[in-house]
Motif scaffolding. Structure first.
Motif, mmCIF file in Angstrom:
data_model
loop_
_atom_site.group_PDB
_atom_site.id
_atom_site.type_symbol
_atom_site.label_atom_id
_atom_site.label_comp_id
_atom_site.label_asym_id
_atom_site.label_seq_id
_atom_site.Cartn_x
_atom_site.Cartn_y
_atom_site.Cartn_z
ATOM 1 N N ALA A 184 13.442 -1.476 -15.059
ATOM 2 C CA ALA A 184 14.396 -2.146 -14.163
ATOM 3 C C ALA A 184 14.115 -3.626 -14.012
ATOM 4 O O ALA A 184 14.882 -4.345 -13.364
ATOM 5 N N GLY A 185 12.995 -4.088 -14.573
ATOM 6 C CA GLY A 185 12.654 -5.509 -14.480
ATOM 7 C C GLY A 185 11.805 -5.864 -13.280
ATOM 8 O O GLY A 185 11.651 -7.040 -12.943
ATOM 9 N N GLY A 186 11.243 -4.844 -12.628
ATOM 10 C CA GLY A 186 10.350 -5.090 -11.495
ATOM 11 C C GLY A 186 10.647 -4.164 -10.341
ATOM 12 O O GLY A 186 11.536 -3.308 -10.405
ATOM 13 N N GLY A 187 9.878 -4.328 -9.269
ATOM 14 C CA GLY A 187 10.077 -3.481 -8.101
ATOM 15 C C GLY A 187 9.062 -3.789 -7.026
ATOM 16 O O GLY A 187 8.176 -4.633 -7.199
ATOM 17 N N SER A 188 9.200 -3.084 -5.925
ATOM 18 C CA SER A 188 8.286 -3.257 -4.792
ATOM 19 C C SER A 188 7.751 -1.899 -4.375
ATOM 20 O O SER A 188 8.521 -0.986 -4.061
ATOM 21 N N ILE A 189 6.431 -1.783 -4.368
ATOM 22 C CA ILE A 189 5.755 -0.578 -3.897
ATOM 23 C C ILE A 189 5.099 -0.917 -2.564
ATOM 24 O O ILE A 189 4.408 -1.926 -2.432
ATOM 25 N N ILE A 190 5.354 -0.077 -1.581
ATOM 26 C CA ILE A 190 4.826 -0.284 -0.235
ATOM 27 C C ILE A 190 4.068 0.962 0.184
ATOM 28 O O ILE A 190 4.569 2.086 0.022
ATOM 29 N N ASN A 191 2.875 0.787 0.684
ATOM 30 C CA ASN A 191 2.026 1.912 1.082
ATOM 31 C C ASN A 191 1.709 1.846 2.568
ATOM 32 O O ASN A 191 1.488 0.761 3.105
ATOM 33 N N THR A 192 1.682 2.993 3.208
ATOM 34 C CA THR A 192 1.237 3.030 4.600
ATOM 35 C C THR A 192 -0.272 3.189 4.639
ATOM 36 O O THR A 192 -0.808 4.226 4.242
ATOM 37 N N ALA A 193 -0.953 2.151 5.074
ATOM 38 C CA ALA A 193 -2.388 2.211 5.314
ATOM 39 C C ALA A 193 -2.581 2.533 6.795
ATOM 40 O O ALA A 193 -1.807 3.291 7.377
ATOM 41 N N SER A 194 -3.575 1.982 7.418
ATOM 42 C CA SER A 194 -3.829 2.196 8.849
ATOM 43 C C SER A 194 -4.919 1.244 9.281
ATOM 44 O O SER A 194 -5.778 0.843 8.476
ATOM 45 N N MET A 195 -4.923 0.892 10.552
ATOM 46 C CA MET A 195 -6.042 0.120 11.073
ATOM 47 C C MET A 195 -7.334 0.914 11.003
ATOM 48 O O MET A 195 -8.424 0.343 11.021
ATOM 49 N N ALA A 196 -7.217 2.237 10.874
ATOM 50 C CA ALA A 196 -8.403 3.074 10.684
ATOM 51 C C ALA A 196 -9.077 2.795 9.347
ATOM 52 O O ALA A 196 -10.236 3.178 9.150
ATOM 53 N N GLY A 197 -8.376 2.137 8.443
ATOM 54 C CA GLY A 197 -8.975 1.751 7.173
ATOM 55 C C GLY A 197 -9.798 0.477 7.263
ATOM 56 O O GLY A 197 -10.466 0.100 6.295
ATOM 57 N N PHE A 198 -9.768 -0.179 8.432
ATOM 58 C CA PHE A 198 -10.523 -1.413 8.644
ATOM 59 C C PHE A 198 -11.602 -1.269 9.714
ATOM 60 O O PHE A 198 -12.602 -1.971 9.685
ATOM 61 N N PHE A 199 -11.373 -0.394 10.683
ATOM 62 C CA PHE A 199 -12.280 -0.254 11.817
ATOM 63 C C PHE A 199 -12.640 1.213 12.021
ATOM 64 O O PHE A 199 -11.795 2.097 11.912
ATOM 65 N N SER A 200 -13.906 1.470 12.341
ATOM 66 C CA SER A 200 -14.392 2.843 12.435
ATOM 67 C C SER A 200 -14.104 3.461 13.801
ATOM 68 O O SER A 200 -13.715 2.788 14.750
ATOM 69 N N ASP A 201 -14.329 4.759 13.886
ATOM 70 C CA ASP A 201 -14.042 5.529 15.088
ATOM 71 C C ASP A 201 -15.124 6.598 15.216
ATOM 72 O O ASP A 201 -15.909 6.830 14.296
ATOM 73 N N ALA A 207 -11.445 6.826 5.799
ATOM 74 C CA ALA A 207 -11.867 6.575 4.421
ATOM 75 C C ALA A 207 -10.683 6.630 3.463
ATOM 76 O O ALA A 207 -10.577 5.817 2.538
ATOM 77 N N SER A 208 -9.766 7.572 3.693
ATOM 78 C CA SER A 208 -8.597 7.676 2.818
ATOM 79 C C SER A 208 -7.699 6.452 2.962
ATOM 80 O O SER A 208 -7.151 5.945 1.978
ATOM 81 N N LYS A 209 -7.546 5.950 4.177
ATOM 82 C CA LYS A 209 -6.691 4.781 4.388
ATOM 83 C C LYS A 209 -7.353 3.501 3.881
ATOM 84 O O LYS A 209 -6.667 2.583 3.437
ATOM 85 N N ALA A 210 -8.679 3.429 3.961
ATOM 86 C CA ALA A 210 -9.370 2.302 3.328
ATOM 87 C C ALA A 210 -9.131 2.334 1.821
ATOM 88 O O ALA A 210 -8.970 1.283 1.181
ATOM 89 N N GLY A 211 -9.088 3.536 1.268
ATOM 90 C CA GLY A 211 -8.760 3.687 -0.150
ATOM 91 C C GLY A 211 -7.373 3.171 -0.472
ATOM 92 O O GLY A 211 -7.148 2.560 -1.522
#
Length: 265
Positions: free
Chosen positions: A135-152, A160-164
C-alpha cells in the motif's frame, strides 16, 4: 473531520473501553474500520453503531492469544476493504489474583500474558506489514502501559509484557521505516473505562487523583484521540515513540503530594 479519510484500520480489542473509543473516533474521521474482539457480539454492535452514524465498519471475532485468529483478522480486513493502512494492536489483559510479585505469581499467567499482551503485537504486525508495504506505507499503533515504565507491588508479568511492547515498537519502527511504515505506542495511565469504574472504589480513585498533575482522570477518548493522531498523516514524522497519556501522574517526585499535605498542616 477527514483526518484519516479512506484509510483502512483494524482495531483489536475494539468492543469496549479504549478500543471502542478509538474505533468510533477513527470512523468519525473517515476511516473504514474492522473491529476485532473476543466479544464478537460487542464488536458487531460497535460496527453497527458506526454504520448508523454514516461510517463504514465491520465487527469480527478475534482471539488475540491464537496466531491463526490474528492472521485471519488481517486477511479479512484486506479482503473486506482492499488493504490495511492502520493497525491498532490494543488487546491486553491481566489477572490480579494470579499476576502477583515475582515469588508468588502464577507462572502460567506469566506465559499467558506474554502471549496475549506481547506476542499478539508481534503477530499482528508481522501479518500486516506485507500488505502495508504494497500500500506504500502505514501506521502501526500499540497499546503499552505506564506499567511498562514504573514498577508495582504486583502485576509483574503485565508490566514486563508492556515494557516489551515499548521496545518492540522501536524495533518495528527501525526495521520498516524505510518502507514508510511508522510504529508508535500509547501508554495510558488510569483511564476511566467501564471496567475501571466498575472495579475501583471512589476511595481508590481518590488515591490516584492525589498524585495526578491534572485535577481529573483520563477518559477513553483521551487515548482514542491520540490513536487518531498517530494514525493520521499529521504524525508522519513521528515513529518509534511511546506517548504517555497519564495526566502527569508520573512526572513528579513521588513524595510531593504527601509533602504538600504536610505543609498544609
Amino acid at each position: 473531520m477527514g483526518r484519516v479519510m479512506d484509510k483502512v484500520a483494524l482495531v483489536t480489542g475494539g468492543a469496549s473501553g479504549i478500543g471502542l473509543s478509538s474505533a468510533l473516533l477513527l470512523a468519525k474521521e473517515g476511516a473504514k474500520v474492522v473491529i476485532a474482539d473476543f466479544n464478537v457480539d460487542g464488536a458487531k454492535a460497535a460496527a453497527q453503531d458506526i454504520k448508523s452514524r454514516g461510517g463504514e465498519a465491520v465487527g469480527i471475532f478475534l482471539d488475540a492469544g491464537d496466531e491463526n485468529s490474528i492472521k485471519e483478522a488481517i486477511k479479512f480486513t484486506v479482503k473486506q476493504f482492499g488493504t490495511i493502512n492502520v493497525l491498532y494492536n490494543n488487546v491486553g489483559s491481566t489477572n490480579l489474583k494470579k499476576d502477583l510479585d515475582v515469588v508468588n505469581m502464577d507462572l502460567d499467567e506469566w506465559d499467558r500474558l506474554m502471549n496475549l499482551n506481547l506476542k499478539s503485537v508481534l503477530l499482528g504486525t508481522r501479518f500486516a506489514i506485507p500488505h502495508m508495504i504494497k500500500a506504500g506505507g502505514g501506521s502501526i499503533i500499540n497499546t503499552a502501559s505506564m506499567a511498562g515504565f514504573f514498577s508495582d507491588s504486583i502485576r509483574s508479568a503485565y508490566g514486563a509484557s508492556k515494557a516489551g511492547v515499548v521496545i518492540l515498537t522501536k524495533y518495528i519502527a527501525t526495521q520498516y521505516g524505510k518502507n514508510k511504515i511508522r510504529c508508535n505506542a500509547v501508554a495510558p495511565g488510569l483511564i476511566l473505562t467501564p471496567a475501571a469504574k466498575n472495579n475501583m472504589t471512589p476511595e481508590v480513585l481518590d488515591i490516584f487523583a492525589k498524585f495526578n498533575a491534572l485535577p481529573y482522570h483520563g477518559e477513553p477518548e483521551d487515548i482514542g484521540n491520540t490513536v487518531v493522531f498517530l494514525a493520521s498523516d499529521e504524525s508522519k514524522f513521528i515513529t518509534g515513540q511511546t506517548i504517555q497519556v497519564e495526566g502527569g501522574h508520573y512526572i513528579a517526585n513521588p513524595s510531593i503530594a504527601d509533602f504538600e499535605d504536610y505543609m498544609k498542616k
